[in-house]
Design an enzyme around this catalytic site. Structure first.
Site, PDB file in Angstrom:
ATOM      1  N   ASP A  49      16.329 -58.492  34.145  1.00 51.31           N
ATOM      2  CA  ASP A  49      15.434 -59.152  33.205  1.00 51.31           C
ATOM      3  C   ASP A  49      14.939 -60.479  33.784  1.00 51.31           C
ATOM      4  O   ASP A  49      13.764 -60.830  33.664  1.00 51.31           O
ATOM      5  CB  ASP A  49      16.166 -59.381  31.884  1.00 51.31           C
ATOM      6  CG  ASP A  49      15.323 -60.122  30.869  1.00 51.31           C
ATOM      7  OD1 ASP A  49      14.283 -59.592  30.449  1.00 51.31           O
ATOM      8  OD2 ASP A  49      15.707 -61.250  30.494  1.00 51.31           O
ATOM      9  N   GLU A 121      15.101 -52.415  33.897  1.00 49.23           N
ATOM     10  CA  GLU A 121      15.508 -53.755  34.336  1.00 49.23           C
ATOM     11  C   GLU A 121      16.722 -53.683  35.257  1.00 49.23           C
ATOM     12  O   GLU A 121      16.812 -54.421  36.246  1.00 49.23           O
ATOM     13  CB  GLU A 121      15.813 -54.620  33.113  1.00 49.23           C
ATOM     14  CG  GLU A 121      14.574 -54.985  32.301  1.00 49.23           C
ATOM     15  CD  GLU A 121      14.892 -55.690  31.004  1.00 49.23           C
ATOM     16  OE1 GLU A 121      13.979 -56.288  30.419  1.00 49.23           O
ATOM     17  OE2 GLU A 121      16.059 -55.646  30.566  1.00 49.23           O
TER      18      GLU A 121
END
EC number: 3.1.26.3
Length: 227
Positions: A49, A121
């Protein structure tokens, strides 16, 4: 460690060959299947992320060198939100190689935005850990290239903008209705209609419900702004 045929095919779609295949396997392992000897992808998701965020921050700054922060922020948010990550995951058929427990398998985990976005991610982080930031950056820019190139000048959340429009006029909140769903389970297409109490409506389709809702809201905003 030798990857299975399916994982090797996924690496080809991803565009990265792992020096440490264990990183990929971890990135694809959901917590529903984790154990003491099989770690899940949550820590990699956390890292991925942040890597994605840095790459996208650089990208939106480079795309428009003179845009103020108030303009850049919604563009950035549109690129990093979970639904966008899930759409990118679908484009490379990540769901087909997700490692899920029985409960998630039975409830359609391979199609869920949250699981796909998290795994995307985690895969970014796995590439970062395997080959460094430059490799992860090149991967993200390639997979997100079309989205960066076609990013709306005004990338506000259309649902929020429509909600503000009706509230300013004392109307009830918009109603979003699923009209149709088609396509295979791993890549469904949703048709969503947004309806206002005053009678206006608009439809749109996308591979995720939220994306279809956003597109329908955007279409309706364009219609009512022109009246």
């Amino acid at each position: 460690m030798k990857l299975s045929k399916d994982l090797s095919a996924f690496c080809a779609r991803l565009g990265h060959e792992f020096g440490d295949p264990a990183l990929l396997i971890r990135a694809l392992t959901h917590s529903s299947l984790s154990s003491e000897t099989r770690p899940d992808n949550q820590r990699l998701e956390f890292l991925g992320d942040r890597v994605l965020g840095l790459v996208m921050a650089e990208a939106v700054l480079a795309q428009d060198p003179h845009a103020p922060e108030g303009t850049l922020a919604p563009r950035f948010n549109a690129l990093v939100r979970k639904e966008t990550c899930a759409d990118v995951a679908r484009a490379i058929d990540l769901g087909a190689v997700l490692k899920l427990g029985k409960s998630e398998m039975m409830t359609g985990g391979r199609r869920k935005n949250a699981l796909l976005g998290d795994a995307m991610e985690a895969v970014i982080a796995a590439v970062y850990e395997d080959a460094g930031f430059d490799a992860a950056r090149k991967l993200v820019l390639r997979l997100w290239a079309d989205r960066i190139a076609t990013l709306d000048t005004d990338a506000r959340d259309a649902k929020t903008a429509l909600q503000e429009w009706v509230q300013a006029r004392g109307q009830m909140p918009p109603d979003y209705v699923e009209i149709a769903r088609s396509g295979p389970d791993h890549a469904p297409v949703f048709v969503i209609e947004v309806r206002l109490a005053s009678g206006e409506s608009a439809r749109a389709e996308a591979r995720a419900k939220r994306a279809a809702e956003q597109a329908a809201a955007r279409a309706l905003l364009e219609r009512i702004d022109g009246t």
